[in-house]
Motif scaffolding. Structure first.
Motif, PDB file in Angstrom:
ATOM      1  N   THR A 153      23.637  43.198  37.707  1.00 33.30           N
ATOM      2  CA  THR A 153      25.025  42.945  38.113  1.00 33.30           C
ATOM      3  C   THR A 153      25.880  44.207  38.244  1.00 33.30           C
ATOM      4  OG1 THR A 153      25.866  42.632  35.865  1.00 33.30           O
ATOM      5  CG2 THR A 153      24.907  40.719  36.944  1.00 33.30           C
ATOM      6  N   VAL A 154      25.320  45.358  37.970  1.00 35.76           N
ATOM      7  CA  VAL A 154      26.040  46.616  38.216  1.00 35.76           C
ATOM      8  C   VAL A 154      25.289  47.438  39.265  1.00 35.76           C
ATOM      9  CG1 VAL A 154      26.926  48.761  37.218  1.00 35.76           C
ATOM     10  CG2 VAL A 154      27.044  46.648  35.897  1.00 35.76           C
ATOM     11  N   ILE A 155      24.035  47.761  38.961  1.00 34.95           N
ATOM     12  CA  ILE A 155      23.238  48.537  39.923  1.00 34.95           C
ATOM     13  C   ILE A 155      23.009  47.742  41.203  1.00 34.95           C
ATOM     14  CG2 ILE A 155      20.998  49.613  40.340  1.00 34.95           C
ATOM     15  CD1 ILE A 155      20.892  50.354  37.408  1.00 34.95           C
ATOM     16  N   MET A 156      22.678  46.462  41.078  1.00 32.69           N
ATOM     17  CA  MET A 156      22.410  45.619  42.254  1.00 32.69           C
ATOM     18  C   MET A 156      23.584  45.584  43.239  1.00 32.69           C
ATOM     19  SD  MET A 156      20.400  43.272  43.817  1.00 32.69           S
ATOM     20  CE  MET A 156      19.381  42.374  42.644  1.00 32.69           C
ATOM     21  N   PRO A 157      24.819  45.244  42.807  1.00 36.71           N
ATOM     22  CA  PRO A 157      25.933  45.225  43.762  1.00 36.71           C
ATOM     23  C   PRO A 157      26.213  46.590  44.390  1.00 36.71           C
ATOM     24  CG  PRO A 157      26.524  44.066  41.759  1.00 36.71           C
ATOM     25  CD  PRO A 157      25.229  44.774  41.485  1.00 36.71           C
ATOM     26  N   ILE A 158      26.034  47.656  43.613  1.00 36.94           N
ATOM     27  CA  ILE A 158      26.250  48.995  44.167  1.00 36.94           C
ATOM     28  C   ILE A 158      25.211  49.279  45.255  1.00 36.94           C
ATOM     29  CG2 ILE A 158      26.165  51.464  43.636  1.00 36.94           C
ATOM     30  CD1 ILE A 158      27.391  50.783  40.898  1.00 36.94           C
TER      31      ILE A 158
ATOM     32  N   LEU B 213      18.881  35.430  30.488  1.00 35.57           N
ATOM     33  CA  LEU B 213      19.703  34.390  31.099  1.00 35.57           C
ATOM     34  C   LEU B 213      21.096  34.841  31.534  1.00 35.57           C
ATOM     35  CD1 LEU B 213      18.743  31.128  29.183  1.00 35.57           C
ATOM     36  CD2 LEU B 213      18.523  31.587  31.626  1.00 35.57           C
ATOM     37  N   PRO B 214      21.860  35.602  30.717  1.00 35.09           N
ATOM     38  CA  PRO B 214      23.179  36.045  31.202  1.00 35.09           C
ATOM     39  C   PRO B 214      23.085  36.844  32.499  1.00 35.09           C
ATOM     40  CG  PRO B 214      23.047  36.347  28.836  1.00 35.09           C
ATOM     41  CD  PRO B 214      21.665  35.970  29.294  1.00 35.09           C
ATOM     42  N   GLY B 215      22.100  37.724  32.602  1.00 37.05           N
ATOM     43  CA  GLY B 215      21.930  38.505  33.825  1.00 37.05           C
ATOM     44  C   GLY B 215      21.555  37.634  35.009  1.00 37.05           C
ATOM     45  N   ILE B 216      20.681  36.665  34.784  1.00 37.74           N
ATOM     46  CA  ILE B 216      20.257  35.757  35.862  1.00 37.74           C
ATOM     47  C   ILE B 216      21.431  34.945  36.379  1.00 37.74           C
ATOM     48  CG2 ILE B 216      18.919  33.678  36.336  1.00 37.74           C
ATOM     49  CD1 ILE B 216      16.706  34.821  34.546  1.00 37.74           C
ATOM     50  N   VAL B 217      22.188  34.348  35.462  1.00 38.29           N
ATOM     51  CA  VAL B 217      23.317  33.497  35.867  1.00 38.29           C
ATOM     52  C   VAL B 217      24.409  34.319  36.532  1.00 38.29           C
ATOM     53  CG1 VAL B 217      25.087  31.899  35.063  1.00 38.29           C
ATOM     54  CG2 VAL B 217      22.799  31.826  34.056  1.00 38.29           C
ATOM     55  N   LEU B 218      24.732  35.486  35.966  1.00 38.28           N
ATOM     56  CA  LEU B 218      25.760  36.347  36.562  1.00 38.28           C
ATOM     57  C   LEU B 218      25.343  36.848  37.938  1.00 38.28           C
ATOM     58  CD1 LEU B 218      27.052  38.514  33.581  1.00 38.28           C
ATOM     59  CD2 LEU B 218      28.470  37.161  35.127  1.00 38.28           C
ATOM     60  N   CYS B 219      24.102  37.273  38.060  1.00 38.71           N
ATOM     61  CA  CYS B 219      23.607  37.808  39.331  1.00 38.71           C
ATOM     62  C   CYS B 219      23.664  36.747  40.423  1.00 38.71           C
ATOM     63  CB  CYS B 219      22.178  38.316  39.163  1.00 38.71           C
ATOM     64  SG  CYS B 219      21.435  38.936  40.694  1.00 38.71           S
TER      65      CYS B 219
ATOM     66  N   VAL C 272      15.468  38.895  46.598  1.00 35.82           N
ATOM     67  CA  VAL C 272      14.096  39.406  46.444  1.00 35.82           C
ATOM     68  C   VAL C 272      14.027  40.402  45.286  1.00 35.82           C
ATOM     69  CG1 VAL C 272      12.287  40.798  47.522  1.00 35.82           C
ATOM     70  CG2 VAL C 272      13.455  39.027  48.860  1.00 35.82           C
ATOM     71  N   ILE C 273      14.971  41.338  45.278  1.00 33.87           N
ATOM     72  CA  ILE C 273      14.972  42.361  44.221  1.00 33.87           C
ATOM     73  C   ILE C 273      15.187  41.717  42.846  1.00 33.87           C
ATOM     74  CG2 ILE C 273      16.181  44.385  43.316  1.00 33.87           C
ATOM     75  CD1 ILE C 273      16.841  45.104  46.246  1.00 33.87           C
ATOM     76  N   ALA C 274      16.155  40.801  42.758  1.00 37.13           N
ATOM     77  CA  ALA C 274      16.439  40.135  41.487  1.00 37.13           C
ATOM     78  C   ALA C 274      15.247  39.298  41.036  1.00 37.13           C
ATOM     79  CB  ALA C 274      17.680  39.255  41.617  1.00 37.13           C
ATOM     80  N   GLY C 275      14.608  38.601  41.986  1.00 39.77           N
ATOM     81  CA  GLY C 275      13.441  37.785  41.650  1.00 39.77           C
ATOM     82  C   GLY C 275      12.297  38.623  41.102  1.00 39.77           C
ATOM     83  N   VAL C 276      12.050  39.749  41.733  1.00 39.80           N
ATOM     84  CA  VAL C 276      10.993  40.655  41.272  1.00 39.80           C
ATOM     85  C   VAL C 276      11.324  41.186  39.882  1.00 39.80           C
ATOM     86  CG1 VAL C 276       9.883  42.884  41.668  1.00 39.80           C
ATOM     87  CG2 VAL C 276      10.251  41.321  43.595  1.00 39.80           C
ATOM     88  N   TYR C 277      12.609  41.562  39.685  1.00 40.63           N
ATOM     89  CA  TYR C 277      13.015  42.145  38.396  1.00 40.63           C
ATOM     90  C   TYR C 277      12.862  41.143  37.254  1.00 40.63           C
ATOM     91  CZ  TYR C 277      15.782  44.069  34.631  1.00 40.63           C
ATOM     92  OH  TYR C 277      16.191  44.521  33.393  1.00 40.63           O
TER      93      TYR C 277
ATOM     94  N   LEU D 147      24.947  37.510  44.217  1.00 36.86           N
ATOM     95  CA  LEU D 147      24.260  36.933  45.373  1.00 36.86           C
ATOM     96  C   LEU D 147      25.147  35.946  46.120  1.00 36.86           C
ATOM     97  CD1 LEU D 147      20.700  36.348  43.846  1.00 36.86           C
ATOM     98  CD2 LEU D 147      21.538  38.306  45.149  1.00 36.86           C
ATOM     99  N   CYS D 148      25.911  35.163  45.377  1.00 39.11           N
ATOM    100  CA  CYS D 148      26.789  34.178  46.001  1.00 39.11           C
ATOM    101  C   CYS D 148      27.844  34.851  46.871  1.00 39.11           C
ATOM    102  CB  CYS D 148      27.450  33.323  44.922  1.00 39.11           C
ATOM    103  SG  CYS D 148      28.521  32.017  45.571  1.00 39.11           S
TER     104      CYS D 148
END
Length: 446
Positions: free
Chosen positions: A426-431, A143-149, A196-201, A154-155
């Motif tokens: 929230t680290v690898i994704m934004p990079i 949940l923390p990763g989902i909400v932060l992401c 898409v990437i976050a949803g798959v993960y 994404l926002c």
């Protein structure tokens, strides 16, 4: 002394991370890490704790205690009335076991685009997501990763997002001449790719963790309901308070400041929760007291989330007061003469955000001290604005990030167990999205 100060800063951040992982209270860990900075940078001991640390803590607590308190009270009313579980039950039917994490991701993103800040949104999303995850037996560590992401990464990609970070570089004094809707094509592509990437993960990890025997664990922040059939309010009345938060903010955005509109929307939503659930608070069948419910929410935010998060912000204040911090600012500024301006700016803002543990703070420091040098190199203002808005939320979410500490506190999980999901989201994704945006800029997709 400069070398010792630099090493001290890195050691202090490492200390804060390790202590958080060991389960040490984040407030105490922030004090210990601050002492490391003070000693290694030869700062006056008590003056720094009473000055820079206390000021960072005071400014944050003073600015956010009403937001935290009302948001937590709002979440408590959603839980006590059964509205959160009623909404979760319908969402569970829509998304099912397989897509419950994706549902939480999309709900968070929609609320964030409605103007609800990350500090507030977790209080609203958690009461809905928790029953959803409980029924599917999915670990809350996601949940923390989902909400932060969703609420940050994404926002911030989307043009027009109503965040302070998106508005920062659009200020007239910075001379970019852009608005919140800059680089729309690039931003939308980045958001779609990230979603898409976050949803798959999160879907993959939900299945994987369940297969490994890691399921939902009840914490002090929620209660396991054992009855199969409960007297829950209807969906239409349960969804109204959630919609009110977003709709009232949209209606008030041009009439009052962002913070005032959030506070007003939360108050209206709380009143709506009471009015729509009279059997819970009034009459012979009364189950709860309005004052008791409000107090439980307000007090829980002040005694845990606000204190923990404020302590980390106090540490950030000590870091910025340390002489060793200037080295990292100078290092970041020196990159502008070495690499492509879009690449060097992305690295520079990440370095500063990573040291301070805040995306907005990192972008603010970058804008005040480094932006003129990049404007002189003839960068595309719109592309530069969108790129840096995305890039600043990369290394800011290292384990000493105050927002991450808040998410863990509200969700009732530990930093150690949840960060393995926060890091990729929230680290690898934004990079990755930053690199994607740089590639789009190079080929003219803006």
């Amino acid at each position: 002394m400069d070398t010792i100060g630099i090493i001290g800063l890195l050691l202090a951040i490492s200390c804060l991370i390790v202590l958080s992982y060991k389960g040490v209270n984040a407030f105490i860990a922030s004090l210990i890490a601050s002492v490391v900075v003070i000693i290694t940078n030869a700062l006056p001991f008590w003056e720094t704790l009473a000055g820079s640390y206390a000021t960072g803590f005071k400014n944050f607590a003073g600015n956010y205690f009403l937001l935290f308190g009302l948001a937590a009270a709002y979440g408590e009313f959603l839980k006590v009335t059964g509205s959160a579980e009623s909404v979760a039950k319908v969402l569970f039917k829509i998304f099912g076991v397989k897509w419950a994490p994706l549902g939480a991701l999309l709900i968070t993103l929609l609320m964030a685009m409605g103007g609800v800040s990350a500090f507030v949104i977790v209080f609203a999303v958690y009461p809905v997501a928790a029953p959803l995850f409980r029924k599917a037996n999915i670990t809350k560590n996601l949940l923390p990763g989902i909400v932060l992401c969703a609420s940050v990464t994404l926002c911030l990609c989307l043009p027009g997002n109503p965040t302070s970070t998106n508005a920062l570089l659009a200020r007239p004094e910075y001379g970019l001449g852009v608005n919140a809707f800059s680089a729309p094509v690039m931003g939308i592509i980045a958001c779609v790719a990230g979603t898409v990437i976050a949803g798959v993960y999160v879907t993959w990890q939900a299945r994987r963790q369940t297969a490994l025997g890691v399921g939902y664990v009840v914490s002090g922040t929620d209660a396991l309901e054992t009855e199969d059939e409960k007297d829950l309010p209807p969906f239409w009345s349960s969804i109204i308070p959630l919609l009110i938060v977003v709709l009232v903010m949209i209606l008030l955005k041009d009439r009052m400041g962002a913070t005032d509109s959030i506070l007003t929307s939360l108050c209206v939503a709380i009143v709506a929760s009471v009015v729509l659930n009279p059997k819970v608070f009034f009459g012979a069948s009364k189950k709860e007291s309005i004052l008791k419910t409000f107090t439980a929410g307000m007090w829980s935010s002040c005694t845990s989330a606000l204190l923990l998060t404020g302590g980390v912000m106090g540490f950030a204040g000590v870091v910025q007061a340390a002489p060793g911090f200037q080295y990292f600012v100078d290092f970041a500024m020196g990159l502008s003469n070495t690499f492509n301006p879009y690449v060097s700016a992305s690295v520079a803002v990440n370095v500063v955000a990573g040291i301070t543990g805040t995306a907005l703070g990192g972008l603010q420091i970058f804008a005040d001290s480094m932006l003129p040098a990049y404007l002189a190199q003839g960068v595309n203002p719109e592309a530069f604005h969108r790129l840096l808005t995305i890039a600043c939320c990369g290394l800011d979410t290292l384990p000493h990030c105050s927002t991450f500490i808040l998410m863990c506190s509200v969700c009732g999980v530990t930093a150690k167990d949840s960060y393995k999901h926060v890091f990729p989201l929230t680290v690898i994704m934004p990079i990755f999205l930053t690199i994607l945006c740089i590639c789009m800029i190079m080929v003219g997709i803006i």
